[in-house]
Design a protein around this motif. Structure first.
Motif, PDB file in Angstrom:
ATOM      1  N   THR A  36      17.957  47.405 -22.590  1.00 24.74           N
ATOM      2  CA  THR A  36      19.002  46.987 -21.635  1.00 24.74           C
ATOM      3  C   THR A  36      20.007  48.129 -21.510  1.00 24.74           C
ATOM      4  O   THR A  36      21.077  48.110 -22.130  1.00 24.74           O
ATOM      5  N   SER A  37      19.658  49.130 -20.714  1.00 23.77           N
ATOM      6  CA  SER A  37      20.611  50.238 -20.553  1.00 23.77           C
ATOM      7  C   SER A  37      20.409  50.897 -19.200  1.00 23.77           C
ATOM      8  O   SER A  37      19.333  50.792 -18.591  1.00 23.77           O
ATOM      9  N   ILE A  38      21.471  51.524 -18.718  1.00 21.50           N
ATOM     10  CA  ILE A  38      21.416  52.159 -17.388  1.00 21.50           C
ATOM     11  C   ILE A  38      22.255  53.430 -17.438  1.00 21.50           C
ATOM     12  O   ILE A  38      23.271  53.487 -18.140  1.00 21.50           O
ATOM     13  N   ALA A  39      21.806  54.445 -16.706  1.00 23.64           N
ATOM     14  CA  ALA A  39      22.540  55.715 -16.698  1.00 23.64           C
ATOM     15  C   ALA A  39      23.445  55.791 -15.467  1.00 23.64           C
ATOM     16  O   ALA A  39      23.057  55.360 -14.382  1.00 23.64           O
ATOM     17  N   PHE A  40      24.656  56.327 -15.667  1.00 20.91           N
ATOM     18  CA  PHE A  40      25.623  56.464 -14.563  1.00 20.91           C
ATOM     19  C   PHE A  40      25.996  57.933 -14.428  1.00 20.91           C
ATOM     20  O   PHE A  40      26.312  58.600 -15.419  1.00 20.91           O
ATOM     21  N   ASP A  41      25.931  58.424 -13.171  1.00 25.56           N
ATOM     22  CA  ASP A  41      26.297  59.817 -12.915  1.00 25.56           C
ATOM     23  C   ASP A  41      27.697  59.833 -12.286  1.00 25.56           C
ATOM     24  O   ASP A  41      27.868  59.377 -11.148  1.00 25.56           O
ATOM     25  N   SER A  42      28.684  60.311 -13.035  1.00 20.44           N
ATOM     26  CA  SER A  42      30.055  60.242 -12.515  1.00 20.44           C
ATOM     27  C   SER A  42      30.290  61.254 -11.393  1.00 20.44           C
ATOM     28  O   SER A  42      31.202  61.086 -10.585  1.00 20.44           O
ATOM     29  N   ASN A  61      22.541  63.831 -23.001  1.00 26.04           N
ATOM     30  CA  ASN A  61      23.109  63.782 -21.655  1.00 26.04           C
ATOM     31  C   ASN A  61      24.301  64.732 -21.490  1.00 26.04           C
ATOM     32  O   ASN A  61      25.133  64.839 -22.384  1.00 26.04           O
ATOM     33  N   PRO A  62      24.383  65.406 -20.301  1.00 22.36           N
ATOM     34  CA  PRO A  62      25.587  66.194 -20.022  1.00 22.36           C
ATOM     35  C   PRO A  62      26.780  65.264 -19.806  1.00 22.36           C
ATOM     36  O   PRO A  62      26.613  64.053 -19.682  1.00 22.36           O
ATOM     37  N   LYS A  63      27.997  65.864 -19.736  1.00 22.92           N
ATOM     38  CA  LYS A  63      29.228  65.057 -19.691  1.00 22.92           C
ATOM     39  C   LYS A  63      29.292  64.079 -18.521  1.00 22.92           C
ATOM     40  O   LYS A  63      29.849  62.994 -18.634  1.00 22.92           O
ATOM     41  N   ASN A  64      28.719  64.491 -17.380  1.00 17.65           N
ATOM     42  CA  ASN A  64      28.848  63.629 -16.192  1.00 17.65           C
ATOM     43  C   ASN A  64      27.907  62.417 -16.236  1.00 17.65           C
ATOM     44  O   ASN A  64      28.010  61.507 -15.426  1.00 17.65           O
ATOM     45  N   ILE A  65      26.961  62.430 -17.192  1.00 14.74           N
ATOM     46  CA  ILE A  65      26.026  61.299 -17.251  1.00 14.74           C
ATOM     47  C   ILE A  65      26.343  60.434 -18.462  1.00 14.74           C
ATOM     48  O   ILE A  65      26.408  60.910 -19.595  1.00 14.74           O
ATOM     49  N   GLU A  66      26.566  59.153 -18.162  1.00 14.63           N
ATOM     50  CA  GLU A  66      26.899  58.228 -19.249  1.00 14.63           C
ATOM     51  C   GLU A  66      25.806  57.169 -19.339  1.00 14.63           C
ATOM     52  O   GLU A  66      25.374  56.614 -18.317  1.00 14.63           O
ATOM     53  N   ILE A  67      25.327  56.913 -20.573  1.00 16.42           N
ATOM     54  CA  ILE A  67      24.312  55.868 -20.747  1.00 16.42           C
ATOM     55  C   ILE A  67      25.062  54.594 -21.112  1.00 16.42           C
ATOM     56  O   ILE A  67      25.754  54.546 -22.136  1.00 16.42           O
ATOM     57  N   MET A  68      24.948  53.593 -20.252  1.00 19.20           N
ATOM     58  CA  MET A  68      25.779  52.397 -20.416  1.00 19.20           C
ATOM     59  C   MET A  68      24.938  51.189 -20.785  1.00 19.20           C
ATOM     60  O   MET A  68      23.794  51.055 -20.333  1.00 19.20           O
ATOM     61  N   GLN A  69      25.550  50.311 -21.584  1.00 21.87           N
ATOM     62  CA  GLN A  69      24.873  49.065 -21.931  1.00 21.87           C
ATOM     63  C   GLN A  69      25.686  47.929 -21.333  1.00 21.87           C
ATOM     64  O   GLN A  69      26.872  47.783 -21.650  1.00 21.87           O
ATOM     65  N   PRO A  70      25.087  47.146 -20.442  1.00 25.09           N
ATOM     66  CA  PRO A  70      25.861  46.088 -19.778  1.00 25.09           C
ATOM     67  C   PRO A  70      26.269  44.950 -20.700  1.00 25.09           C
ATOM     68  O   PRO A  70      27.193  44.212 -20.403  1.00 25.09           O
ATOM     69  N   LEU A  71      25.547  44.807 -21.830  1.00 25.73           N
ATOM     70  CA  LEU A  71      25.861  43.708 -22.743  1.00 25.73           C
ATOM     71  C   LEU A  71      26.365  44.238 -24.068  1.00 25.73           C
ATOM     72  O   LEU A  71      25.935  45.291 -24.533  1.00 25.73           O
ATOM     73  N   SER A  72      27.253  43.462 -24.654  1.00 29.00           N
ATOM     74  CA  SER A  72      27.670  43.764 -26.013  1.00 29.00           C
ATOM     75  C   SER A  72      27.685  42.440 -26.762  1.00 29.00           C
ATOM     76  O   SER A  72      28.242  41.449 -26.289  1.00 29.00           O
ATOM     77  N   LYS A  73      27.027  42.399 -27.889  1.00 28.13           N
ATOM     78  CA  LYS A  73      26.970  41.184 -28.703  1.00 28.13           C
ATOM     79  C   LYS A  73      26.572  39.954 -27.896  1.00 28.13           C
ATOM     80  O   LYS A  73      27.189  38.890 -27.965  1.00 28.13           O
ATOM     81  N   GLY A  74      25.553  40.119 -27.060  1.00 24.96           N
ATOM     82  CA  GLY A  74      24.957  38.992 -26.340  1.00 24.96           C
ATOM     83  C   GLY A  74      25.633  38.625 -25.037  1.00 24.96           C
ATOM     84  O   GLY A  74      25.089  37.851 -24.249  1.00 24.96           O
ATOM     85  N   ALA A  75      26.838  39.159 -24.772  1.00 17.34           N
ATOM     86  CA  ALA A  75      27.552  38.767 -23.546  1.00 17.34           C
ATOM     87  C   ALA A  75      27.768  39.984 -22.656  1.00 17.34           C
ATOM     88  O   ALA A  75      27.810  41.122 -23.145  1.00 17.34           O
ATOM     89  N   ILE A  76      27.923  39.722 -21.350  1.00 17.90           N
ATOM     90  CA  ILE A  76      28.179  40.830 -20.424  1.00 17.90           C
ATOM     91  C   ILE A  76      29.539  41.437 -20.752  1.00 17.90           C
ATOM     92  O   ILE A  76      30.545  40.734 -20.802  1.00 17.90           O
ATOM     93  N   SER A  77      29.543  42.737 -21.014  1.00 23.21           N
ATOM     94  CA  SER A  77      30.800  43.377 -21.391  1.00 23.21           C
ATOM     95  C   SER A  77      31.367  44.178 -20.227  1.00 23.21           C
ATOM     96  O   SER A  77      32.541  44.544 -20.239  1.00 23.21           O
ATOM     97  N   ASN A  78      30.534  44.475 -19.244  1.00 24.34           N
ATOM     98  CA  ASN A  78      30.998  45.223 -18.085  1.00 24.34           C
ATOM     99  C   ASN A  78      30.239  44.677 -16.868  1.00 24.34           C
ATOM    100  O   ASN A  78      29.046  44.930 -16.703  1.00 24.34           O
ATOM    101  N   LEU A  79      30.963  43.902 -16.048  1.00 23.02           N
ATOM    102  CA  LEU A  79      30.306  43.201 -14.941  1.00 23.02           C
ATOM    103  C   LEU A  79      29.708  44.161 -13.916  1.00 23.02           C
ATOM    104  O   LEU A  79      28.608  43.925 -13.409  1.00 23.02           O
ATOM    105  N   THR A  80      30.410  45.260 -13.636  1.00 25.90           N
ATOM    106  CA  THR A  80      29.894  46.213 -12.637  1.00 25.90           C
ATOM    107  C   THR A  80      28.570  46.805 -13.120  1.00 25.90           C
ATOM    108  O   THR A  80      27.595  46.901 -12.359  1.00 25.90           O
TER     109      THR A  80
END
Ligand code: ATP
Length: 336
Positions: A36-42, A61-80
């Motif tokens: 459950t992860s997605i990469a974001f290019d700032s 990953n270089p600085k502009n790319i962030e690997i994000m996890q939408p869930l933390s401890k079973g719940a959505i931690s970042n809706l976007t």
């Protein structure tokens, strides 16, 4: 209730876990299993890779790319991030289908209304026509072929990546449940912290998980060692370090004891009418972290009750959620 199964839109079940996402398509089986992860290019302000391909970028990953996890401890931690992630999952599974799918998402039993609404919102805005929820313990019990609809107690302990949940099920519902937002990821963290404090070396999260899988054992056995690249916190330089299973044992015990306490508190509050059922049949142990060596025997020895690991701990929630969309009689288990 189940009109959507017969409608022309496709239906899918999704197990949206802290670390792993699985998708089930009726009569096909599991069609997707990914981190459950997605990469974001700032720089481009856009999400691009998700799942396995984004996880592979971690640490490289270089600085502009962030690997994000939408869930933390079973719940959505970042809706976007969650919306972007679910959109990507839906795009993949319904590639050949132009209609928006109906989805059933399995979620931890202790999510509050806001957390449940976040899953529904993320699903709808991610491209689903409708979103229904099923609680993880019910799906887990169905996926391991326990008769949840009968008037008898089934006690399910699910130890995943972010959440440990123990739930008493009967007559198709959850009679009571307790949870701890602590599970496999916290064991990895405990390994990192132990070696930082006692050996002054820094282990990467990926290596901590590998160490847990290969050396983790709740019973002291003959010493095993694993060769790992670490950062020496005194010299600040990288080096090769031999990790001992005896140290790993020390590092993981405190988390296992918290899971013992969670289970003990549930057993001590069991309504008397269920006590006999539970002590006769034991506890159903599931979730990826149930594969930690010795966890079943450790719980059993501390609590003096049988603990029965399921056959397929990484898959039984999604298989159960899949049964719910395939078998009409389980439609009443769904909710919002
Ligand atoms: N052999 C193993 N030994 C110990 N732990 C394991 C093993 N295999 C997998 N795990 C752990 O299982 C966890 C993943 O389990 P699972 O897929 O059930 O969690 P999840 O559904 O992503 O999370 P959650 O249900 O908490 O939201 C990870 O912490 C992983 O390290």
């Amino acid at each position: 209730m189940f009109s959507f199964i017969r409608s022309s839109n496709a239906s899918f079940a999704i197990d949206l876990g802290t670390n792993n996402t699985l998708v089930y398509q009726p009569h096909k089986g599991i069609i997707l299993e990914e981190p459950t992860s997605i990469a974001f290019d700032s720089k481009r302000r856009s999400f691009f890779e998700c799942g396995e391909s984004s996880k592979r970028m971690v640490g490289k990953n270089p600085k502009n790319i962030e690997i994000m996890q939408p869930l933390s401890k079973g719940a959505i931690s970042n809706l976007t991030v969650a919306k972007a992630y679910i959109k990507e999952v839906i795009a993949r599974i319904s590639r050949k289908n132009f209609l928006k799918p109906h989805i059933v998402v399995s979620v931890p039993s202790d999510l509050n209304v806001m957390e449940r609404n976040a899953v529904i919102e993320a699903g709808r805005e991610g491209g689903a026509k409708s979103v229904q929820l099923i609680k993880d313990p019910l799906a887990a019990a169905l996926g391991s072929h326990h008769a949840v609809e009968k008037p008898q107690g089934v006690l399910v302990l699910d130890v995943g990546a972010g959440v440990s949940d123990i739930s008493l099920l009967s007559l198709g519902g959850i009679v009571m449940s307790k949870s701890l937002r602590m599970a496999g990821n916290d064991i990895d963290e405990a390994i990192i912290e132990y070696f930082k404090a006692s050996k002054r070396v820094l282990i990467s999260p990926l290596d901590a998980e590998r160490i847990k899988h290969e050396l983790g054992n709740l019973f002291k056995e003959e010493e095993k060692v694993l060769n790992v690249s670490v950062k020496n916190l005194i010299t600040r330089l990288p080096e090769t370090f031999y990790v001992s299973s005896l140290d790993v044992h020390q590092a993981i015990l405190p988390i296992a004891d918290k899971i013992v306490r969670l289970t003990h508190s549930m057993l001590s509050e069991l309504p008397p009418v269920f006590a006999q059922d539970i002590y006769d049949r034991g506890i159903v142990l599931t979730g990826g972290s149930s594969m930690l060596k010795g966890l079943d025997a450790y719980l059993s020895s501390k609590l003096e009750i049988a603990v029965n690991p399921v056959e397929n701990p990484l898959h039984n929630i999604i298989l159960g959620a899949g049964r719910v969309i395939e078998e009409e009689r389980y439609g009443s288990l769904l909710g919002a």
